[in-house]
Design a protein around this motif. Structure first.
Motif, PDB file in Angstrom:
ATOM      1  N   THR A 246       0.829  -1.208   0.000  1.00  0.00           N
ATOM      2  CA  THR A 246       0.000   0.000   0.000  1.00  0.00           C
ATOM      3  C   THR A 246       0.864   1.259   0.000  1.00  0.00           C
ATOM      4  OG1 THR A 246      -1.734  -1.179   1.217  1.00  0.00           O
ATOM      5  CG2 THR A 246      -1.830   1.223   1.221  1.00  0.00           C
ATOM      6  N   ILE A 247       1.882   1.289   0.868  1.00  0.00           N
ATOM      7  CA  ILE A 247       2.754   2.460   0.933  1.00  0.00           C
ATOM      8  C   ILE A 247       3.518   2.636  -0.373  1.00  0.00           C
ATOM      9  CG2 ILE A 247       4.801   3.405   2.087  1.00  0.00           C
ATOM     10  CD1 ILE A 247       3.801   2.215   4.672  1.00  0.00           C
ATOM     11  N   THR A 248       3.979   1.536  -0.964  1.00  0.00           N
ATOM     12  CA  THR A 248       4.718   1.619  -2.224  1.00  0.00           C
ATOM     13  C   THR A 248       3.851   2.209  -3.326  1.00  0.00           C
ATOM     14  OG1 THR A 248       6.073  -0.293  -1.610  1.00  0.00           O
ATOM     15  CG2 THR A 248       5.992   0.290  -3.943  1.00  0.00           C
ATOM     16  N   ARG A 249       2.611   1.760  -3.430  1.00  0.00           N
ATOM     17  CA  ARG A 249       1.720   2.281  -4.471  1.00  0.00           C
ATOM     18  C   ARG A 249       1.400   3.759  -4.229  1.00  0.00           C
ATOM     19  NH1 ARG A 249      -3.315  -1.444  -5.761  1.00  0.00           N
ATOM     20  NH2 ARG A 249      -3.375   0.080  -7.460  1.00  0.00           N
ATOM     21  N   PHE A 250       1.204   4.120  -2.962  1.00  0.00           N
ATOM     22  CA  PHE A 250       0.881   5.517  -2.645  1.00  0.00           C
ATOM     23  C   PHE A 250       2.062   6.430  -2.966  1.00  0.00           C
ATOM     24  CE2 PHE A 250       0.714   9.014   0.492  1.00  0.00           C
ATOM     25  CZ  PHE A 250      -0.484   9.592   0.098  1.00  0.00           C
ATOM     26  N   ILE A 251       3.259   6.035  -2.534  1.00  0.00           N
ATOM     27  CA  ILE A 251       4.442   6.849  -2.802  1.00  0.00           C
ATOM     28  C   ILE A 251       4.733   6.898  -4.301  1.00  0.00           C
ATOM     29  CG2 ILE A 251       6.923   7.082  -2.393  1.00  0.00           C
ATOM     30  CD1 ILE A 251       5.242   7.811  -0.007  1.00  0.00           C
ATOM     31  N   SER A 252       4.489   5.823  -5.004  1.00  0.00           N
ATOM     32  CA  SER A 252       4.708   5.822  -6.457  1.00  0.00           C
ATOM     33  C   SER A 252       3.812   6.826  -7.150  1.00  0.00           C
ATOM     34  CB  SER A 252       4.452   4.413  -7.013  1.00  0.00           C
ATOM     35  OG  SER A 252       5.359   3.481  -6.466  1.00  0.00           O
ATOM     36  N   THR A 253       2.576   6.924  -6.690  1.00  0.00           N
ATOM     37  CA  THR A 253       1.657   7.921  -7.254  1.00  0.00           C
ATOM     38  C   THR A 253       2.181   9.338  -7.036  1.00  0.00           C
ATOM     39  OG1 THR A 253      -0.225   6.456  -6.839  1.00  0.00           O
ATOM     40  CG2 THR A 253      -0.706   8.775  -7.181  1.00  0.00           C
ATOM     41  N   ILE A 254       2.652   9.601  -5.816  1.00  0.00           N
ATOM     42  CA  ILE A 254       3.208  10.932  -5.519  1.00  0.00           C
ATOM     43  C   ILE A 254       4.458  11.194  -6.361  1.00  0.00           C
ATOM     44  CG2 ILE A 254       4.255  12.339  -3.712  1.00  0.00           C
ATOM     45  CD1 ILE A 254       2.465  10.945  -1.707  1.00  0.00           C
ATOM     46  N   LEU A 255       5.292  10.180  -6.527  1.00  0.00           N
ATOM     47  CA  LEU A 255       6.516  10.337  -7.320  1.00  0.00           C
ATOM     48  C   LEU A 255       6.206  10.719  -8.765  1.00  0.00           C
ATOM     49  CD1 LEU A 255       8.807   7.404  -6.124  1.00  0.00           C
ATOM     50  CD2 LEU A 255       9.430   9.813  -6.232  1.00  0.00           C
ATOM     51  N   ILE A 256       5.230  10.054  -9.350  1.00  0.00           N
ATOM     52  CA  ILE A 256       4.867  10.362 -10.741  1.00  0.00           C
ATOM     53  C   ILE A 256       4.367  11.793 -10.853  1.00  0.00           C
ATOM     54  CG2 ILE A 256       3.259   9.785 -12.603  1.00  0.00           C
ATOM     55  CD1 ILE A 256       3.372   6.885 -11.627  1.00  0.00           C
ATOM     56  N   ALA A 257       3.492  12.204  -9.916  1.00  0.00           N
ATOM     57  CA  ALA A 257       2.936  13.558  -9.965  1.00  0.00           C
ATOM     58  C   ALA A 257       4.026  14.621  -9.800  1.00  0.00           C
ATOM     59  CB  ALA A 257       1.870  13.713  -8.881  1.00  0.00           C
ATOM     60  N   ILE A 258       4.909  14.431  -8.817  1.00  0.00           N
ATOM     61  CA  ILE A 258       5.966  15.417  -8.581  1.00  0.00           C
ATOM     62  C   ILE A 258       6.949  15.449  -9.750  1.00  0.00           C
ATOM     63  CG2 ILE A 258       7.889  16.058  -7.077  1.00  0.00           C
ATOM     64  CD1 ILE A 258       6.379  14.933  -4.733  1.00  0.00           C
ATOM     65  N   SER A 259       7.246  14.298 -10.333  1.00  0.00           N
ATOM     66  CA  SER A 259       8.176  14.253 -11.463  1.00  0.00           C
ATOM     67  C   SER A 259       7.639  15.047 -12.652  1.00  0.00           C
ATOM     68  CB  SER A 259       8.422  12.793 -11.877  1.00  0.00           C
ATOM     69  OG  SER A 259       9.008  12.061 -10.828  1.00  0.00           O
ATOM     70  N   ILE A 260       6.348  14.869 -12.931  1.00  0.00           N
ATOM     71  CA  ILE A 260       5.761  15.612 -14.054  1.00  0.00           C
ATOM     72  C   ILE A 260       5.737  17.104 -13.761  1.00  0.00           C
ATOM     73  CG2 ILE A 260       3.659  15.932 -15.414  1.00  0.00           C
ATOM     74  CD1 ILE A 260       3.075  12.975 -15.037  1.00  0.00           C
ATOM     75  N   GLU A 261       5.383  17.469 -12.516  1.00  0.00           N
ATOM     76  CA  GLU A 261       5.362  18.883 -12.146  1.00  0.00           C
ATOM     77  C   GLU A 261       6.765  19.488 -12.226  1.00  0.00           C
ATOM     78  OE1 GLU A 261       2.769  20.757 -11.595  1.00  0.00           O
ATOM     79  OE2 GLU A 261       1.431  19.075 -11.923  1.00  0.00           O
ATOM     80  N   ALA A 262       7.772  18.749 -11.784  1.00  0.00           N
ATOM     81  CA  ALA A 262       9.143  19.250 -11.858  1.00  0.00           C
ATOM     82  C   ALA A 262       9.568  19.447 -13.313  1.00  0.00           C
ATOM     83  CB  ALA A 262      10.086  18.277 -11.153  1.00  0.00           C
ATOM     84  N   LEU A 263       9.188  18.518 -14.184  1.00  0.00           N
ATOM     85  CA  LEU A 263       9.537  18.634 -15.596  1.00  0.00           C
ATOM     86  C   LEU A 263       8.866  19.845 -16.236  1.00  0.00           C
ATOM     87  CD1 LEU A 263      11.036  17.285 -17.955  1.00  0.00           C
ATOM     88  CD2 LEU A 263       8.952  15.966 -18.414  1.00  0.00           C
ATOM     89  N   LEU A 264       7.594  20.046 -15.905  1.00  0.00           N
ATOM     90  CA  LEU A 264       6.878  21.213 -16.465  1.00  0.00           C
ATOM     91  C   LEU A 264       7.472  22.524 -15.945  1.00  0.00           C
ATOM     92  CD1 LEU A 264       3.177  19.968 -16.227  1.00  0.00           C
ATOM     93  CD2 LEU A 264       4.596  20.153 -18.271  1.00  0.00           C
ATOM     94  N   THR A 265       7.818  22.530 -14.657  1.00  0.00           N
ATOM     95  CA  THR A 265       8.430  23.741 -14.093  1.00  0.00           C
ATOM     96  C   THR A 265       9.780  24.021 -14.745  1.00  0.00           C
ATOM     97  OG1 THR A 265       7.349  23.219 -11.987  1.00  0.00           O
ATOM     98  CG2 THR A 265       9.087  24.864 -11.941  1.00  0.00           C
TER      99      THR A 265
END
Length: 321
Positions: A246-265
Motif C-alpha cells: 500500500t505504501i509503495t503504491r501511494f508513494i509511487s503515485t506521488i513520485l509520478i505527480a511530482i516528477s511531471i510537475e518538476a519537468l513542467l516547471t
C-alpha cells in the motif's frame, strides 16, 4: 478489506497448523460423550460451544461403520439447530472417517477442502469414543477454515466492522473522483479556449492544462489505489507485505505527480521564467530523495519479512519434528 482469499487462508493454515490441531483436539475432547448427541437437554452445551468457537459449523456422530447415527447439530450465527436430514447417511467414504480408520489413532484432522455446502474452505476433525455400552462411535466436527483463522488471529471484531470501513472509504474515493471530474472539466474549458482564441492565448496556458491533467491523474490514481486496497482486495493487516504494498503504491503515485510537475516547471524556466528554476531543481531533488527512500524501505521491509518467515518456518519445523 475483502474476504480472505483461498491462498491467504491456506498460507495461514500451514503457518499455524500445529496450533490449529491442538485447538481442535481440545474441542473434540470436550465432545467425547456420545450422550450429548442423543440428549436434547445437552443443546446448552452446544450453544456454549457455538458462542466460544464461532467457526464450528456442524457436529454429528457416526457408528463404527461410518453411518451417521445422530441428527446434524448445525451452528449458524452462533445458534444451534438440530436437523434430521443427515441421520442414517453413509459417510464411510469421507476422508475424516477413512483417515481415522487407516491411521489407527484416536483422532484425525483432514486437510483443507472446499465444502460441498458452499461454505468455502473447511476442515473436518474426527475422534473415536466409547459409548455407555462399550461400542465404538466417532464424533465429527466441520470447521469453517476462514473463520477459524480470523478467530485465531483475533480478527473477528474487525471483520464485523468491515462494512462501515468500506462505506467510509467508498465515500472518500467518490469525493476524489468528483474532484477529478472538476479538474477534467477545467481542462476541457482551457483546451476549448486554446483552440477557439489562439491569438489571445497565454504561452503558458498549455502548461496549465498539463498541470491540471497531472493533478487529475494523480488524484485518480490515489482514489483507485484506495478503492483497490481498502474495498475490493483482501488486505492482510498481519503481514508486513500488505502494508508495504500500500505504501509503495501511494508513494509511487506521488513520485509520478511530482516528477511531471518538476519537468513542467523546468520547461517554464527554459522559456524565460527564471523564477521557476530553483523550485524545479528542488522538486527534482525531492523526487530523487523519495525514490531512494522508497527503495531503502522496500528492500529493508522485504529482508525483515524474509527473516520473519524463516524464523516462523524454523519454529514450525522444530515443533513438527
Amino acid at each position: 478489506m475483502a474476504a480472505m482469499s483461498f491462498l491467504s487462508v491456506i498460507e495461514r493454515y500451514h503457518e499455524h497448523e500445529s496450533v490449529i490441531h491442538e485447538l481442535l483436539d481440545s474441542i473434540l475432547l470436550g465432545l467425547s460423550d456420545a450422550t450429548l448427541f442423543q440428549n436434547g437437554l445437552s443443546d446448552k452445551v452446544f450453544s456454549e460451544l457455538a458462542k466460544s468457537y464461532p467457526f464450528v459449523q456442524l457436529l454429528y456422530l457416526l457408528d463404527q461403520d461410518g453411518v451417521q447415527i445422530s441428527d446434524n447439530i448445525l451452528v449458524l450465527n452462533q445458534k444451534v439447530n438440530r436437523e434430521k436430514y443427515g441421520l442414517n447417511t453413509d459417510r464411510s467414504h469421507r476422508p475424516y472417517f477413512t483417515g481415522l480408520i487407516h491411521q489407527q489413532d484416536k483422532r484425525y484432522i483432514t486437510s483443507p477442502y472446499l465444502s460441498n455446502t458452499g461454505a468455502g474452505l473447511c476442515i473436518s476433525a474426527s475422534r473415536r469414543l466409547i459409548n455407555s455400552v462399550g461400542d465404538t462411535e466417532i464424533v465429527v466436527i466441520d470447521i469453517n477454515l476462514t473463520q477459524l483463522i480470523e478467530f485465531m488471529m483475533g480478527d473477528s471484531a474487525r471483520r464485523k466492522m468491515m462494512p462501515i470501513f468500506k462505506g467510509v472509504y467508498s465515500v472518500i474515493v467518490l469525493g476524489l473522483f468528483v474532484l477529478v471530474s472538476v479538474l477534467m472539466w477545467t481542462v476541457i474549458k482551457d483546451i476549448y479556449v486554446l483552440f477557439s482564441q489562439p491569438a489571445k492565448n497565454d504561452p503558458l496556458l498549455p502548461f496549465g492544462i498539463i498541470i491540471f491533467l497531472t493533478l487529475a491523474l494523480a488524484i485518480f490514481d490515489l482514489g483507485k489505489t484506495i478503492l483497490e486496497e481498502e474495498v475490493l482486495m483482501h488486505k492482510d493487516i498481519f503481514r508486513h507485505s500488505s502494508t508495504r504494498r500500500t505504501i509503495t503504491r501511494f508513494i509511487s503515485t506521488i513520485l509520478i505527480a511530482i516528477s511531471i510537475e518538476a519537468l513542467l516547471t523546468m520547461f517554464k524556466a527554459s522559456l524565460g521564467e527564471k523564477q521557476y528554476l530553483q523550485p524545479a531543481i528542488m522538486m527534482m531533488l525531492a523526487v530523487v530523495g523519495l525514490l531512494v527512500g522508497l527503495g531503502i524501505y522496500v528492500y529493508l521491509g522485504a529482508k525483515a519479512e524474509q527473516l520473519l518467515t524463516q524464523n516462523q518456518q524454523h519454529r514450525y519445523n522444530k515443533t513438527s519434528g
